[in-house]
Design a protein around this motif. Structure first.
Motif, mmCIF file in Angstrom:
data_model
loop_
_atom_site.group_PDB
_atom_site.id
_atom_site.type_symbol
_atom_site.label_atom_id
_atom_site.label_comp_id
_atom_site.label_asym_id
_atom_site.label_seq_id
_atom_site.Cartn_x
_atom_site.Cartn_y
_atom_site.Cartn_z
ATOM 1 N N UNK A 473 0.820 -1.218 0.000
ATOM 2 C CA UNK A 473 0.000 0.000 0.000
ATOM 3 C C UNK A 473 0.852 1.266 0.000
ATOM 4 N N UNK A 474 2.169 1.120 0.130
ATOM 5 C CA UNK A 474 3.057 2.273 0.136
ATOM 6 C C UNK A 474 3.463 2.742 1.512
ATOM 7 N N UNK A 475 2.957 2.111 2.552
ATOM 8 C CA UNK A 475 3.314 2.526 3.903
ATOM 9 C C UNK A 475 4.715 2.038 4.255
ATOM 10 N N UNK A 476 5.426 2.843 5.035
ATOM 11 C CA UNK A 476 6.787 2.507 5.434
ATOM 12 C C UNK A 476 6.739 1.454 6.538
ATOM 13 N N UNK A 477 7.383 0.326 6.287
ATOM 14 C CA UNK A 477 7.429 -0.763 7.268
ATOM 15 C C UNK A 477 8.821 -0.938 7.872
ATOM 16 N N UNK A 478 9.839 -0.369 7.218
ATOM 17 C CA UNK A 478 11.210 -0.475 7.724
ATOM 18 C C UNK A 478 11.941 0.835 7.460
ATOM 19 N N UNK A 479 12.793 1.222 8.405
ATOM 20 C CA UNK A 479 13.516 2.498 8.305
ATOM 21 C C UNK A 479 14.925 2.271 8.831
ATOM 22 N N UNK A 480 15.915 2.482 7.984
ATOM 23 C CA UNK A 480 17.321 2.347 8.366
ATOM 24 C C UNK A 480 18.034 3.662 8.080
ATOM 25 N N UNK A 548 14.049 15.442 3.392
ATOM 26 C CA UNK A 548 14.186 15.225 1.947
ATOM 27 C C UNK A 548 13.780 13.798 1.581
ATOM 28 N N UNK A 549 14.179 12.847 2.426
ATOM 29 C CA UNK A 549 13.889 11.438 2.150
ATOM 30 C C UNK A 549 12.386 11.161 2.191
ATOM 31 N N UNK A 550 11.705 11.745 3.161
ATOM 32 C CA UNK A 550 10.251 11.557 3.233
ATOM 33 C C UNK A 550 9.578 12.159 2.001
ATOM 34 N N UNK A 551 10.100 13.285 1.531
ATOM 35 C CA UNK A 551 9.565 13.881 0.306
ATOM 36 C C UNK A 551 9.820 12.961 -0.890
ATOM 37 N N UNK A 552 10.975 12.303 -0.905
ATOM 38 C CA UNK A 552 11.265 11.344 -1.979
ATOM 39 C C UNK A 552 10.280 10.176 -1.939
ATOM 40 N N UNK A 553 9.994 9.696 -0.744
ATOM 41 C CA UNK A 553 9.021 8.602 -0.604
ATOM 42 C C UNK A 553 7.667 9.037 -1.161
ATOM 43 N N UNK A 554 7.274 10.262 -0.816
ATOM 44 C CA UNK A 554 5.974 10.775 -1.272
ATOM 45 C C UNK A 554 5.908 10.831 -2.792
ATOM 46 N N UNK A 555 6.950 11.356 -3.423
ATOM 47 C CA UNK A 555 6.929 11.469 -4.879
ATOM 48 C C UNK A 555 7.030 10.109 -5.548
ATOM 49 N N UNK A 556 7.743 9.177 -4.913
ATOM 50 C CA UNK A 556 7.794 7.818 -5.460
ATOM 51 C C UNK A 556 6.417 7.171 -5.444
ATOM 52 N N UNK A 564 2.033 12.161 3.361
ATOM 53 C CA UNK A 564 3.026 11.118 3.633
ATOM 54 C C UNK A 564 3.834 11.461 4.881
ATOM 55 N N UNK A 565 4.180 12.722 5.043
ATOM 56 C CA UNK A 565 4.909 13.133 6.243
ATOM 57 C C UNK A 565 4.103 12.824 7.496
ATOM 58 N N UNK A 566 2.835 13.175 7.492
ATOM 59 C CA UNK A 566 1.986 12.893 8.650
ATOM 60 C C UNK A 566 1.837 11.382 8.863
ATOM 61 N N UNK A 567 1.764 10.643 7.780
ATOM 62 C CA UNK A 567 1.632 9.187 7.878
ATOM 63 C C UNK A 567 2.891 8.562 8.469
ATOM 64 N N UNK A 568 4.065 9.037 8.027
ATOM 65 C CA UNK A 568 5.328 8.493 8.528
ATOM 66 C C UNK A 568 5.510 8.807 10.010
ATOM 67 N N UNK A 569 5.048 9.970 10.431
ATOM 68 C CA UNK A 569 5.133 10.324 11.852
ATOM 69 C C UNK A 569 4.154 9.518 12.691
ATOM 70 N N UNK A 570 3.006 9.214 12.137
ATOM 71 C CA UNK A 570 2.002 8.455 12.859
ATOM 72 C C UNK A 570 1.054 9.345 13.635
ATOM 73 N N UNK A 571 0.134 8.755 14.383
ATOM 74 C CA UNK A 571 -0.899 9.526 15.084
ATOM 75 C C UNK A 571 -0.336 10.361 16.229
ATOM 76 N N UNK A 572 -1.133 11.326 16.678
ATOM 77 C CA UNK A 572 -0.741 12.169 17.806
ATOM 78 C C UNK A 572 -0.534 11.302 19.038
#
Length: 766
Positions: A473-480, A548-556, A564-572
């Motif tokens: 679905x495009x959601x980030x599941x791993x971050x290195x 910049x990387x989160x913006x790259x993910x969004x455009x990809x 996408x930024x809000x999604x990567x950060x997650x809920x309040x």
């Protein structure tokens, strides 16, 4: 025809402007004429006392070292932090005055000298207000309690019925009042209560805090009355400039002293020792000092030295070669500093993997005022006058350099023409002290712009590699996240080469993510120049890479970068240590319970900045806008930048919107000004900032090749909004910087479809 040399001092020039400057001063700070600028340089034989009283032993009420109320009711309040344009002398003292119930027309601001009695005096780390908010209030509350106690006793009424306002204690029921001057003598006889036990006013009763406050030093600054480091004049004073090793660790082999001494006005050449031990710390770099009766003579004498240097082991340093080594380090496994879940397994299982490397070069501080210091050494000890951010460190280092007890060193703090962290390193103060002792006369050490650019404590160069695994679905599941840079501890420990926990706590360890698998690694990088902290420190390159990387993910994903930024950060939520995958977060020295990693506050500034900038409408209309957000120094900031191309095809920033949640703000006007300044500072980093090294020596020399943003480049409109909050104060001076460069870079991609993974942009032809 004999040539005549005219010396025109800055203050004389400004005074000659007459009414024009006076009118500007009134516009800057209405009603601030009563504020006193820092005292001028003390005459020979005198030294400012380590407290607010005009003279030792003056009678009156003293509430610790920060407040003294004289018998005539005048309240002298010490500002123990340094004033460098951020308005701290117009902010911290107001906390004391408001709690006291003082009339500002009867308040005198006194600049504190370097003294441990004041606690931490380092004007650095965006700590002045957040560390001083409650302690300063308690100083005022202590004196208020003593004055109220005297008035209540005289009137034979409960103290709870008395109120201190406008420099008097009032009893509403009997309509009686007593001015502070009528209470001081008896109040001074009372035992000083424990500041921790005194009652603070409700915040709503603080009359000035959070409202419009005048810039108390504005008139002195614009008329030239304000005293900066190079303004200090002492009888018999000489001036020195120093030829320092162009490579850290270098030594003098030989020089032509006769040619230098032949320059009219040159008095003496003094060899200065280099750093002792394996690390440079705050020690002077060494070299040859040319002491003369004027700055110009000293500079001409230095130019005549023709020094031959032994550059030492750091002569191998080449920034182009080092960049390759740094990138290689970031591509290999490093020391695991943060771990949640199983990143390797998640990346293998990912439907899609995105990877990118980012690079930010060394940066120099380049404040408007280069370092300078005046010192006088005699049998009684040493006095120093300097634009220092850290007078206690200056005192310690001067004492060490001279081999005397700190009690024999007095450091007076002048105004600072900018600092950005450079002037918390007091090597220039020690230089002045060593030369004053050698000459038997007061000496002013003056750094030129070239000295400042080439012999700075440089912001670390960095390379970072980020990898993200996405599900179907495009959601980030791993971050290195791997980050490599020569660490600041290398300046104090020559063996240090791994980024420290404190440095990684600036945008890596404290980055809340919704991904269930996260790992952060620190990669080794040896230092070959002096590494120091610069405004917002490691947040600069960490925010640039992450945002910049989160913006790259969004455009990809062909998705809205905001979503996408809000999604990567997650809920309040308030991110737990377990969620972050760390045992602790450095958290800028603050307890995590008081200042949690609050994703809700970060989300709010993102949502608000995209609302006021018209984010959705702008993108639909084809306007090139970029977004970035970052938590630093316990404050949350989001930035939207709009860019276009000028007539020459160069990218320019048209408009910037910034929303900041800094918790409780004492002085909103100064906070907004600092955020506006942060935008310009961040733009300088984004477009121009780059220090390069060849053969161990810095290649840049002045603003011609180490540029900062000039007036035509500044956006026509910078919008700043401060979130109203009752949260504890966060930082203000630095947090506005980190999101600026990535917001611009993301906007540049929207405009050109060119992804800038390194800075500065101008070197990429943008």
């Amino acid at each position: 025809m004999e040539q005549q040399r005219v010396v025109l001092l800055r203050r004389s020039f400004l005074a000659g402007l007459g009414l024009a400057v006076g009118g500007l001063a009134l516009g800057l700070a209405e009603g601030s004429a009563e504020a006193a600028p820092p005292a001028p340089a003390a005459p020979p034989g005198s030294a400012a006392p380590p407290g607010p009283e005009p003279a030792p032993g003056e009678p009156g009420l003293r509430a610790g070292v920060f407040l003294h109320i004289a018998m005539d009711g005048t309240a002298s309040i010490v500002c123990h932090r340094s004033e460098m344009g951020q308005g701290i002398r117009s902010s911290l003292p107001v906390l004391i005055a408001d709690e006291l119930g003082a009339d500002m027309a009867r308040v005198k601001i006194v600049q504190g000298i370097g003294d441990k009695a004041y606690g931490d005096q380092n004007t650095d780390g965006s700590r002045s207000v957040r560390d001083g908010y409650e302690p300063m209030r308690r100083v005022g509350a202590t004196a208020r309690a003593m004055l109220v106690a005297v008035a209540a006793k005289r009137w034979r009424v409960p103290a709870a019925e008395c109120v201190a306002e406008q420099h008097a204690v009032h009893h509403a029921k009997s309509k009686r009042s007593l001015d502070f001057r009528e209470l001081v003598a008896d109040a001074a006889k009372l035992p000083v209560p424990d500041a921790k036990t005194v009652a603070l006013r409700p915040v709503a009763e603080l009359k000035r805090v959070g409202g419009p406050l005048p810039l108390l030093d504005g008139p002195a600054i614009v008329t030239g009355a304000a005293q900066f480091g190079a303004d200090v004049r002492l009888p018999g004073m000489l001036t020195a400039v120093i030829a320092r090793p162009p490579v850290v660790g270098g030594k003098v082999v030989r020089y032509d002293g006769a040619r230098a001494l032949a320059v009219p006005g040159v008095k003496k050449l003094v060899d200065l020792p280099g750093p002792k031990g394996g690390a440079v710390g705050f020690q002077p770099l060494g070299g040859v000092a040319v002491v003369a009766d004027s700055t110009w003579a000293a500079m001409r004498g230095r130019a005549a030295l023709q020094i031959e240097w032994d550059h030492g082991p750091n002569a191998v340093y080449d920034s182009a070669t080092y960049r390759e080594a740094l990138s290689s380090a970031a591509r290999a496994p490093g020391k695991v500093m943060r771990k949640v879940g199983d990143v390797d397994a998640a990346l293998k299982a990912a439907a899609r993997t995105i990877e990118a490397e980012y690079y930010v070069p060394h940066l120099a501080h380049a404040p408007m005022e280069p370092p300078s210091a005046v010192a006088r050494v005699d049998a009684n000890g040493c006095e120093v006058w300097a634009p220092t951010q850290n007078p206690q460190a200056a005192r310690t280092e001067v004492a060490r350099a001279l081999g005397v007890d700190e009690a024999k060193v007095t450091v007076h703090v002048t105004f600072l023409g900018g600092g950005f962290g450079r002037k918390s390193k007091p090597d220039y103060c020690s230089e002045a002290a060593l030369l004053a002792r050698a000459m038997g006369a007061p000496v002013r050490v003056q750094w030129t712009r070239e000295d400042d650019v080439q012999s700075d404590y440089f912001h670390a160069v960095s390379a970072q590699r980020l990898t993200a695994g996405l599900d179907a679905t495009g959601k980030v599941t791993a971050w290195l996240h791997r980050t490599a840079f020569p660490p600041i501890p290398s300046t104090f420990d020559a063996r240090a080469k791994t980024p420290s926990e404190g440095e990684l706590g600036q945008g890596v360890l404290d980055l809340a993510l919704s991904a269930p698998n996260v790992r952060a690694e620190a990669c080794d990088a040896p230092a070959h120049v002096r590494i120091g902290w610069l405004r917002s420190v490691c947040n600069i390159f960490h925010a640039f890479a992450v945002q910049s990387f989160i913006d790259e993910i969004a455009h990809a994903r062909q998705a809205d970068p905001r979503d996408v930024l809000l999604e990567v950060l997650g809920p309040a939520r308030q991110a737990t240590l377990a969620e972050l995958g760390v045992a602790k977060v450095p958290n800028y020295g603050a307890p995590i319970e008081k200042h949690p990693v609050d994703v809700g506050r970060l989300r709010h500034v993102i949502e608000r900045v995209t609302e006021i900038s018209g984010w959705e409408a702008a993108r639909k209309a084809g306007r090139a806008v970029g977004l970035a957000a970052h938590r630093s120094f316990l404050t949350y900031v989001a930035v939207v930048a709009a860019v276009s191309k000028d007539a020459l095809g160069k990218v320019r920033v048209d408009e910037v919107w910034l929303v900041a949640d800094a918790g409780t703000v004492i002085n909103p006007d100064r906070a907004r000004s600092q955020m506006e300044g942060a935008v310009v500072f961040g733009m300088s980093i984004a477009f121009h900032g780059a220090i390069t090294v060849k053969g161990g020596a810095v290649e840049q020399t002045n603003f011609r090749d180490y540029q900062v943003v000039r007036s035509p480049e500044v956006p026509k409109r910078i919008h700043v909004e401060l979130v109203k909050s009752d949260a504890p104060p966060g930082g203000v001076g630095e947090p506005g910087v980190p999101p600026v460069a990535p917001a611009i870079a993301n906007a540049v991609f929207a405009l050109t479809k060119t992804r800038a993974r390194e800075l500065p942009l101008r070197r990429l032809g943008l």
